[in-house]
Design a protein around this motif. Sequence first.
Motif, mmCIF file in Angstrom:
data_model
loop_
_atom_site.group_PDB
_atom_site.id
_atom_site.type_symbol
_atom_site.label_atom_id
_atom_site.label_comp_id
_atom_site.label_asym_id
_atom_site.label_seq_id
_atom_site.Cartn_x
_atom_site.Cartn_y
_atom_site.Cartn_z
ATOM 1 N N GLY A 289 -9.262 -4.817 -0.726
ATOM 2 C CA GLY A 289 -8.094 -4.250 -1.414
ATOM 3 C C GLY A 289 -8.502 -3.531 -2.687
ATOM 4 O O GLY A 289 -8.002 -2.450 -3.006
ATOM 5 N N ALA A 290 -9.416 -4.147 -3.443
ATOM 6 C CA ALA A 290 -9.890 -3.519 -4.683
ATOM 7 C C ALA A 290 -10.556 -2.182 -4.383
ATOM 8 O O ALA A 290 -10.320 -1.186 -5.072
ATOM 9 N N LEU A 291 -11.370 -2.165 -3.345
ATOM 10 C CA LEU A 291 -12.072 -0.921 -3.005
ATOM 11 C C LEU A 291 -11.092 0.156 -2.542
ATOM 12 O O LEU A 291 -11.239 1.341 -2.873
ATOM 13 N N ALA A 292 -10.085 -0.260 -1.781
ATOM 14 C CA ALA A 292 -9.090 0.713 -1.308
ATOM 15 C C ALA A 292 -8.331 1.322 -2.484
ATOM 16 O O ALA A 292 -7.993 2.514 -2.457
ATOM 17 N N LEU A 293 -8.068 0.516 -3.494
ATOM 18 C CA LEU A 293 -7.349 1.065 -4.639
ATOM 19 C C LEU A 293 -8.178 2.151 -5.330
ATOM 20 O O LEU A 293 -7.637 3.182 -5.737
ATOM 21 N N ILE A 294 -9.469 1.956 -5.439
ATOM 22 C CA ILE A 294 -10.308 2.985 -6.071
ATOM 23 C C ILE A 294 -10.206 4.285 -5.284
ATOM 24 O O ILE A 294 -9.970 5.366 -5.843
ATOM 25 N N PHE A 295 -10.368 4.180 -3.962
ATOM 26 C CA PHE A 295 -10.292 5.398 -3.146
ATOM 27 C C PHE A 295 -8.907 6.036 -3.276
ATOM 28 O O PHE A 295 -8.771 7.259 -3.388
ATOM 29 N N ALA A 296 -7.883 5.208 -3.288
ATOM 30 C CA ALA A 296 -6.513 5.738 -3.319
ATOM 31 C C ALA A 296 -6.235 6.497 -4.613
ATOM 32 O O ALA A 296 -5.686 7.608 -4.585
ATOM 33 N N VAL A 297 -6.613 5.938 -5.733
ATOM 34 C CA VAL A 297 -6.298 6.633 -6.983
ATOM 35 C C VAL A 297 -7.172 7.872 -7.159
ATOM 36 O O VAL A 297 -6.721 8.867 -7.750
ATOM 37 N N MET A 298 -8.378 7.840 -6.624
ATOM 38 C CA MET A 298 -9.192 9.059 -6.676
ATOM 39 C C MET A 298 -8.550 10.164 -5.833
ATOM 40 O O MET A 298 -8.526 11.334 -6.217
ATOM 41 N N THR A 299 -8.031 9.766 -4.685
ATOM 42 C CA THR A 299 -7.337 10.735 -3.821
ATOM 43 C C THR A 299 -6.110 11.294 -4.539
ATOM 44 O O THR A 299 -5.823 12.495 -4.472
ATOM 45 N N ALA A 300 -5.416 10.415 -5.248
ATOM 46 C CA ALA A 300 -4.219 10.860 -5.973
ATOM 47 C C ALA A 300 -4.571 11.797 -7.129
ATOM 48 O O ALA A 300 -3.758 12.643 -7.514
ATOM 49 N N LEU A 301 -5.770 11.660 -7.686
ATOM 50 C CA LEU A 301 -6.187 12.612 -8.720
ATOM 51 C C LEU A 301 -6.356 14.010 -8.125
ATOM 52 O O LEU A 301 -6.008 15.011 -8.762
ATOM 53 N N HIS A 302 -6.881 14.073 -6.918
ATOM 54 C CA HIS A 302 -6.958 15.382 -6.233
ATOM 55 C C HIS A 302 -5.546 15.925 -5.983
ATOM 56 O O HIS A 302 -5.289 17.112 -6.163
ATOM 57 N N ARG A 303 -4.659 15.033 -5.565
ATOM 58 C CA ARG A 303 -3.271 15.462 -5.327
ATOM 59 C C ARG A 303 -2.653 15.982 -6.632
ATOM 60 O O ARG A 303 -1.903 16.961 -6.640
ATOM 61 N N ARG A 304 -2.986 15.330 -7.727
ATOM 62 C CA ARG A 304 -2.439 15.780 -9.013
ATOM 63 C C ARG A 304 -2.949 17.173 -9.367
ATOM 64 O O ARG A 304 -2.230 17.964 -9.988
#
Lengths: 397, 418
Positions: B181-196
Amino acid sequence: MTSIPRPLAERRILEVGGSLPVAAAAKLFSDYGADVIKVEPIGGAPMRRLPPFLGDVPNLESGAWHIALDTGKRSVVVDIQTASGREILGRLCPQADLVLIHTTSTLAIDIREDIRALARPPVVVVLTEHGLDGPRSGHIENDTSLFAWTGRMRQHAIAGEEPLRYAPHVAEMQWAATASAAGAAALWAHTDGQPASEIEVSGVEALTGNVDAWFVAWEFMGVEMPRVAGQSQTAYPAGCYPCADGYVVFAAANQPFFGRLCEGIGRPELAADPRFADPVRKPLHFNDFITVLNPWLRARTKHEIFTTLQQYGVMVAPVLDASEIAGDAQAVARQSFVERPLPDGQTAVIAGPPFRMMDGWEAGPPPRVGEHTDEVLRDLGYSSTERLALFRGGVTG
Amino acid sequence: MTSRLLDGLRAVELCEVWAGPMAGSLLGDLGADVVKVESFPRNSMTRPLVSPLPGPGEGPVWERSHIHHLANRNKRNIALNIRSEAGAAVFRDLLASADIFFEGYSAGTVDRMGFDWETAHAINPRLIYASMPGWGAQGPYQGYVTLGSGLDAAGGHTIVRGYPDRPVEDTSPIYHSDATGALALIFAVMTALHRREQTGMGSYIDISQIEVLNWHLPAQVAEWTMNQRLPVRLGNSDTLIVPHGCFRAGGGEAGEDDSWVVVAAETDTQWAGLAEAMGHADWAGRGHPWATIPGRLAARDEVHNAVRRFVGGDTAEHIAETIRRHGAIASPVVAPWSILADPQHTHREWLQSVDHPYAGTHLFPGFLWRVSPDAPSWDRPAALVGEHNHEVLGSLGYSPQAIAQLQADGVIGDRYGG
C-alpha cells in the motif's frame, strides 16, 4: 464529458530483461498511459512461461502472469547479447524517459554505461537481487530464495519448524512495486527539470527494509518476535479462527477493538473482566475467552461475522479463496476485477486499477511475442533490408 | 543531505499504523517535506505498542516503540486536535501550503472531520488528495476497519500460504499489504503530479489497499477463472519444479536446531550443478531417471529426501554456498541477528545507525533504493510528539504567542496523557 489523456501519456518506458520483476515494475507505467516497450529475448520473455495457463495448455501468449503484467505494452524481440542487438537497444534508450533493467549484473552495468554516454540520458532503474556490488552481487535467486534472505520467511513460521514463503512470486512483486515507485519519483523529477537519476533496487533490500521488517524488534530489544503462527495466545484474538463455513481473521487484541468485540458478541462485561483487561493476566486466560468466542463464531458464517462485527468497529475479515474474491460484495461494487479480451478471442479476468484517478487507468491487451518488433525498428530508422537481415541473423524475432 | 528528487514538494500525512506512515517516510526519503499530523490528545495507535517488550531507553513509552520508529523517519511532526475549531483552522492552513495530502483512516473518517476532497480542493485547487483506506473509499464496506492481516485474508493470500499439512488457523498473520500500500501511494501521487502538469489542478486518488494486493496475486484468481481450480497450500514446494523446498540444515547462524536452507533447481542445468554439489553427478547423467524434468517430477519425494540428507550434513551457510557455487539456487533462511551482521549489507553500508533522544542509538533498515547522484539519508529519526509544532506553525504564519495559546488551549501538544 471530454476525457483527458492518461497522466503518463507523454512518457516512454523501456523494459529490458524479460523477468517477472521487471515486467511487473513496468506494468503500472503502461496502465496509467505510458508507451512501454518490452524488450524480450529471442523465444520470448521467461515470465511468459509462468503458470497457470488457459486450459492448462502452455503457451507464451496465455500465461496468467503475462496477461496480468504486460497489459498495453508493445513487444520487441531483440537479442541484446549481440552487437547488433545492443545497437538496437542503443537507439531505443535515447527515446525513452525511463529504462527499467533486470538482467545479469554484468550486462546491466554495461547497459548503464552506454546510457551514461548519451547526450540526454533517461532515468535508469536497475533491479538486482542483492545489489550491483558486494560479496553477493551476481548471485542468482528465485522468489523463495530471495525471500529467505529477508528475515520474513523465518518470522512467518512456527518456531523450530520449516520457515514459510508467501504465495509464489509475491515477494518478487513487492520488489517490483518498489522499483516502480522509485522510478516514478525519478521520472517526475526528471520531467520537472532535474538531471536523470540512476537508481538501483536490490530485491533483498527492498523486502528487508520495508515496514514489516521484524529484525528491528531484535535490534531494539534483543529478543525475537514470537513465532507462534496462527492464533496468538498472549495478545488475542489475533489470527485465523474457524467459523461455520470457513475462517475469519481477527486483529482485535488491543483496545478499543477488544472492547468492541466483546460488545459485538453480546458480552460487553468481558472487556472489563480483569482476566482480559489486565495485560499481565490476559495470557493466562486464552482458553477462558476462546470458550466464549468459538461457539459464537461457529454459529455464524464468515460474512455474517464480518458484517456484524464491523458494525461495532472490530477489525475482522473473512478468509476468502480464489473462487470468492472476485465475487465479494466490495469487489463487485467497485469492479475490482475486470474481464479483458485476449488476442485469440478468449477473455481473462485480471485485477483492476490499484488506485483510481479520473480517466487515469486502462489495461490494454498484452502483446504477442515480438508483435511490435518490425514497427519499432522501422521507427528507429532501420531499412527494410536491415530489418530482414537482423531477423535472418537471429538478432530479432 | 537526503535525496532531492522531490525537493520543493510538501506532503501532509494523516495516517496511523503502517501503510500510510511508511508512505510518508518513503516520500521523505525522496526529498519531500513531509509533515505528519498526529492525533491529539488521543495518541496514535503504534505509539504505545510494546511488542514483545517496551522499547529501550528511558522517557515516555510512546517515543520508544520500534513499531512506530520503523515507519516514521524523515518527517516533521505536529500533534494537532483537528476536531477542534482552532485545530481545523491550522489544518486548513497546512493544506493550503501543501502539494500532497494523504490519509489512511477508514473511509469517511476524514470526511466527517470536515476535510473531504471537495473541501480540500476548494482550499487548494492544486492539492493532490489521496485516500488509502483498507477497503477503498467507496463501496458497501465503506467505513470498515482493518489491519493488513485482514486484507491478506480477504485477498485470497492467507488461504494459500500456510503449511500444507496443518489447519488454516496455524497460518501466521502477515502485514504485506502495508508495504505494498505504501509503495502504491508513492506511484499514485507521482502519477498525479504528471496529471497536475496536464491540467494545472490537483486530483483525487482512491487507493484501496486490497485492490493493490489483488494485482500482486494474479495467479490466485486466474487458477479459478481460467481453469476452475482452487489454489492449494503448497508450503515451499512448487507443483512444476523439483527440487524446490526448504530443508533443515545441520546447524548454522540461525541456531543449532533451527537453521534452514532454500534449495531449488529450476532447469536441467541447475539440477546438474546441484547433483554435482551433492557428490552425485551421475544423477544428472544420461539415462538416470532424475536427469530429466519429468523424471524428477515423478520422483519428487525421493529427490527431496536426497536433498534433505545433503542439507542436513552441514551448516546452512556452508551448504547454501556450496550449492550456489555449483550453479543451483540456494540460500540460508536468515535470522534477525544474521541480518545485522550480514557482509553484503555491511559492504553496501545499507543498515543505518540512528540516534534518538529517548530510544538511543540503533541500527535500522536502510533505504529501499539507491539513488545517484543524491542518495537518501536518514536525516530525521521518528519525530517526537509535536516536535515541530513551532517550526511548522511558524512557517504557516502563526506567531509564537498564537502558538503558545494553541498549546494552552490543548489544540496542539507535545505529550500524551496529560
